[in-house]
Scaffold this active site. Structure first.
Site, PDB file in Angstrom:
ATOM      1  N   GLY A  89     -27.077 -95.619 -18.660  1.00  0.00           N
ATOM      2  CA  GLY A  89     -26.115 -96.235 -17.763  1.00  0.00           C
ATOM      3  C   GLY A  89     -25.201 -95.199 -17.137  1.00  0.00           C
ATOM      4  N   LEU A  90     -23.940 -95.586 -16.897  1.00  0.00           N
ATOM      5  CA  LEU A  90     -22.949 -94.710 -16.276  1.00  0.00           C
ATOM      6  C   LEU A  90     -23.412 -94.202 -14.923  1.00  0.00           C
ATOM      7  CD1 LEU A  90     -21.793 -92.619 -19.383  1.00  0.00           C
ATOM      8  CD2 LEU A  90     -20.723 -94.653 -18.422  1.00  0.00           C
ATOM      9  N   CYS A  91     -24.073 -95.081 -14.162  1.00  0.00           N
ATOM     10  CA  CYS A  91     -24.535 -94.680 -12.825  1.00  0.00           C
ATOM     11  C   CYS A  91     -24.215 -95.775 -11.814  1.00  0.00           C
ATOM     12  CB  CYS A  91     -26.026 -94.366 -12.839  1.00  0.00           C
ATOM     13  SG  CYS A  91     -27.072 -95.621 -13.601  1.00  0.00           S
ATOM     14  N   GLY A  92     -23.036 -96.386 -11.971  1.00  0.00           N
ATOM     15  CA  GLY A  92     -22.586 -97.374 -10.989  1.00  0.00           C
ATOM     16  C   GLY A  92     -23.501 -98.578 -10.894  1.00  0.00           C
ATOM     17  N   TYR A  94     -26.544 -98.682  -9.706  1.00  0.00           N
ATOM     18  CA  TYR A  94     -27.943 -98.286  -9.500  1.00  0.00           C
ATOM     19  C   TYR A  94     -28.902 -99.282 -10.148  1.00  0.00           C
ATOM     20  CZ  TYR A  94     -32.283 -95.700 -10.188  1.00  0.00           C
ATOM     21  OH  TYR A  94     -33.605 -95.336 -10.229  1.00  0.00           O
TER      22      TYR A  94
END
Length: 298
Positions: A89-92, A94
Site C-alpha cells: 500500500g502507501l501509494c494513494g 493506485y
C-alpha cells in the site's frame, strides 16, 4: 497543567518528525525508481512493435481466420479480468482505481446474467477481492514494483489455458497506464481473443503479403500468438509498475507536506502553552510580591 501539556505536545512533535523522515525517504526512493521503470517501459516498446508487425504480416499471408486466438466466441458467457495492482500500500489511490474498475465490470456482467472470473495480480487485489467473495482464479504476486518477463509468461500461460480450454470466452486486462510521472490512467484492454481488424490492418500496407513462409503462416501464427499475448501482458506489468512508483511518490510527498504542516501547528500550540505557563508564573510571582508588600505595611 500547562507543563504537562507542553510535554505531551513535544512528544507528538517528535513522533511526527520521525514519520516525516520515513515518508520523505520513501518519496525519494519512489522518485528514483520511476526513472528506471520508465526506461523499462520504453525499452519494451521496440519488441512489442516488432512482434505486432510480424503478426500483421502473417495475417496478410492468410492466417487470420485459422487461429483460436483470433476466433471470438459466438456468445460471451464468461469473462476473465486480469486485475494488476500492487503488492504493498502507501501509494494513494493506485490500487483503488483498478479495483473499482474491476468491480464495475463485474457488476455489469452479473446484471447481464453473465459469469466472470478475476485473476488478481498483486497482493492488494487478491486480499481485497477474496475478502468480498469475488470469484477468483490463480493469483500472482511478489513482483509488482519490478516485474520480469518470466512473470508475464506465467500469467500468459494461465489465461491462455483458460481461454483455449473454454473456461472463459474473453480475457481483459485492467491496469494503470503510465503516461508521464504526473499522469496515469486506469484502462481496460482486451487481451484474448485478439482484435482481428487491428491485427489484419497491417496486411494492407506495403508488401507485407509478399513474404514466403516456411512452415505455413497458420503454424507460425499459432506459435507466435502466445508470445504476442505475453508481450502485451509484460507491457501492462511495466506500465503498472511505473504508475505504482509515481502514485507512491505523490502520496509520500503529500504525507511529508502534511507532516510539516502538523509540526507547525503543534509548535504554535506548544509555544502558546509555554507562554500561558510563563504568564501564569509571572502572575503568581507578582501576586505573591504584592501580598508580601501589603503584609509589611500592616
Amino acid at each position: 497543567m500547562a507543563g504537562g501539556q507542553e510535554r505531551i505536545l513535544r512528544g507528538r512533535i517528535r513522533s511526527v518528525q520521525a514519520t516525516k523522515k520515513i515518508t520523505r525517504a520513501m518519496e525519494l526512493i519512489a522518485g528514483s525508481r520511476i526513472v528506471k521503470a520508465q526506461q523499462r517501459v520504453s525499452a519494451a516498446v521496440p519488441y512489442s512493435e516488432k512482434i505486432t508487425e510480424v503478426v500483421k504480416h502473417l495475417s496478410a499471408g492468410g492466417a487470420v481466420g485459422n487461429s483460436p486466438f483470433l476466433a471470438g466466441r459466438p456468445e460471451v458467457k464468461t469473462t476473465c479480468y486480469v486485475a494488476i495492482t500492487a503488492d504493498r500500500g502507501l501509494c494513494g489511490g493506485y490500487n483503488t482505481g483498478v479495483l473499482r474498475a474491476v468491480e464495475g465490470e463485474v457488476k455489469a456482467d452479473v446484471l447481464a446474467g453473465k459469469n466472470y472470473i478475476v485473476v488478481p495480480i498483486g497482493r492488494k487485489a487478491e486480499s481485497y477481492l477474496r475478502f468480498r467473495d469475488y470469484k477468483l482464479g490463480e493469483g500472482f504476486a511478489g513482483f509488482s514494483d519490478s516485474p520480469a518477463h518470466a512473470d508475464a509468461i506465467a500469467i500468459g500461460q494461465y489465461v491462455v489455458d483458460l481461454f483455449v480450454s473454454g473456461a472463459v470466452d474473453k480475457v481483459e486486462l485492467v491496469y494503470t497506464r503510465f503516461i508521464s510521472a504526473g499522469s496515469q490512467e486506469v484502462v481496460l484492454r482486451p487481451l484474448v481473443p485478439l482484435d482481428t481488424e487491428a491485427v489484419a490492418a497491417g496486411g494492407q500496407e506495403g508488401t507485407s503479403a509478399d513474404y514466403e513462409y516456411e512452415p505455413d503462416p497458420t503454424t507460425i501464427l499459432n506459435h507466435l500468438l502466445p508470445r504476442y499475448v505475453e508481450a502485451r501482458i509484460y507491457a501492462a506489468l511495466l506500465n503498472a509498475a511505473a504508475s505504482e512508483h509515481a502514485f507512491r511518490q505523490r502520496a509520500m510527498k503529500s504525507a511529508t507536506d502534511n507532516a510539516e504542516e502538523l509540526i507547525k501547528n503543534l509548535s504554535r500550540i506548544m509555544n502558546r502553552a509555554r507562554q500561558d505557563s510563563i504568564t501564569t508564573e509571572i502572575m503568581e510571582i507578582v501576586g505573591g510580591a504584592e501580598a508580601l508588600s501589603s503584609g509589611d505595611k500592616d
